[in-house]
Design a protein around this motif. Structure first.
Motif, PDB file in Angstrom:
ATOM      1  N   LYS A  15       0.820  -1.211   0.093  1.00 45.55           N
ATOM      2  CA  LYS A  15       0.093  -0.022  -0.008  1.00 45.55           C
ATOM      3  C   LYS A  15       0.970   1.286  -0.031  1.00 45.55           C
ATOM      4  N   GLY A  16       1.925   1.313   0.860  1.00 49.91           N
ATOM      5  CA  GLY A  16       2.997   2.293   0.918  1.00 49.91           C
ATOM      6  C   GLY A  16       3.664   2.688  -0.509  1.00 49.91           C
ATOM      7  N   ALA A  17       4.025   1.383  -1.159  1.00 48.83           N
ATOM      8  CA  ALA A  17       4.575   1.468  -2.450  1.00 48.83           C
ATOM      9  C   ALA A  17       3.793   1.976  -3.474  1.00 48.83           C
ATOM     10  N   ILE A  18       2.359   1.735  -3.683  1.00 50.99           N
ATOM     11  CA  ILE A  18       1.436   2.341  -4.497  1.00 50.99           C
ATOM     12  C   ILE A  18       1.424   3.545  -4.331  1.00 50.99           C
ATOM     13  N   PHE A  23       2.483   9.327  -6.191  1.00 52.84           N
ATOM     14  CA  PHE A  23       3.043  10.384  -6.083  1.00 52.84           C
ATOM     15  C   PHE A  23       3.930  10.652  -6.961  1.00 52.84           C
ATOM     16  N   GLY A  24       4.850  10.103  -7.045  1.00 49.30           N
ATOM     17  CA  GLY A  24       5.985   9.944  -8.087  1.00 49.30           C
ATOM     18  C   GLY A  24       5.503  10.398  -9.747  1.00 49.30           C
ATOM     19  N   VAL A  25       4.304   9.583  -9.957  1.00 54.65           N
ATOM     20  CA  VAL A  25       3.729  10.010 -11.236  1.00 54.65           C
ATOM     21  C   VAL A  25       3.057  11.328 -11.356  1.00 54.65           C
ATOM     22  N   VAL A  26       2.798  11.704 -10.343  1.00 53.41           N
ATOM     23  CA  VAL A  26       2.064  12.956 -10.273  1.00 53.41           C
ATOM     24  C   VAL A  26       3.220  14.126 -10.288  1.00 53.41           C
ATOM     25  N   GLN A  32       6.220  17.642 -16.406  1.00 54.98           N
ATOM     26  CA  GLN A  32       6.098  17.729 -17.804  1.00 54.98           C
ATOM     27  C   GLN A  32       5.303  19.101 -18.191  1.00 54.98           C
ATOM     28  N   TRP A  33       4.316  19.368 -17.493  1.00 61.63           N
ATOM     29  CA  TRP A  33       3.487  20.487 -18.061  1.00 61.63           C
ATOM     30  C   TRP A  33       3.811  21.702 -17.111  1.00 61.63           C
ATOM     31  N   ALA A  43      12.816  10.895  -8.269  1.00 57.90           N
ATOM     32  CA  ALA A  43      13.290   9.770  -7.791  1.00 57.90           C
ATOM     33  C   ALA A  43      13.675   9.718  -6.322  1.00 57.90           C
ATOM     34  N   ALA A  44      14.092  10.494  -6.030  1.00 61.07           N
ATOM     35  CA  ALA A  44      14.424  10.601  -4.373  1.00 61.07           C
ATOM     36  C   ALA A  44      13.480  10.928  -3.606  1.00 61.07           C
ATOM     37  N   VAL A  45      12.284  11.478  -3.987  1.00 61.44           N
ATOM     38  CA  VAL A  45      10.983  11.763  -3.256  1.00 61.44           C
ATOM     39  C   VAL A  45      10.320  10.250  -3.301  1.00 61.44           C
ATOM     40  N   VAL A  46      10.356   9.820  -4.380  1.00 63.21           N
ATOM     41  CA  VAL A  46       9.642   8.306  -4.364  1.00 63.21           C
ATOM     42  C   VAL A  46      10.560   7.290  -3.401  1.00 63.21           C
TER      43      VAL A  46
END
Length: 153
Positions: A15-18, A23-26, A32-33, A43-46
């Motif tokens: 659950k934590g990894a998901i 959050f990394g995808v966000v 990007q935008w 990567a460090a935040v993830v």
């Protein structure tokens, strides 16, 4: 006091990894935008989120305990906020056994005890084997029925 099955740590870590990956995808989408965030920072935040999730799961497993006492179900849990809960059997309305897809894959289930009272008046015991969950459900159901005779209302 009874502890949960050790595999519940894997469930909580997943659950934590998901959450960390989402959050990394966000952050990558924002990169990007909106602005130019270095990939190393994302990567460090993830990785930090994954590390915190693992530490949280391990600590939560250490403190999560429950016990069926003579007149109530007693639970202790929590990492940042430690919670002690006592659910008198006379207040138990019904007891369910639940298991989602990840829990089933790990061979785990949960018992949910619904009580009389205010909204969200339920207690969930995660991280049980299916056999233990069914046994606990039957025990709690039987104790709740027996306690109806003690109800003063």
């Amino acid at each position: 006091m009874e502890a949960l099955h050790p595999r519940i740590r894997l469930f909580w870590i997943a659950k934590g990894a998901i959450g960390a990956i989402a959050f990394g995808v966000v952050l990558a989408a924002v990169d990007q935008w909106v602005t130019d965030v270095p990939t190393a920072a994302i990567a460090a935040v993830v990785l930090l989120g994954l590390g915190l999730g693992i530490a949280y799961a391990v600590q939560l497993y250490r403190v999560w305990q429950y016990e069926v006492q003579s007149d109530a179900l007693y639970l202790e849990r929590g990492v940042l906020t430690f919670v002690e809960t006592s659910v008198p059997f006379v207040r138990v309305q019904h007891v369910d056994t639940q298991f989602g897809p990840i829990e089933r894959a790990l061979g785990l289930s949960s018992v949910v005890v619904y009580t009389a009272g205010s909204r969200n008046a339920d207690v969930r015991i995660p991280g049980l084997t299916p056999d233990r969950a069914r046994d606990l459900q039957d025990t709690l159901r039987k104790l709740a029925v027996e306690s109806e005779a003690d109800d003063g209302v």
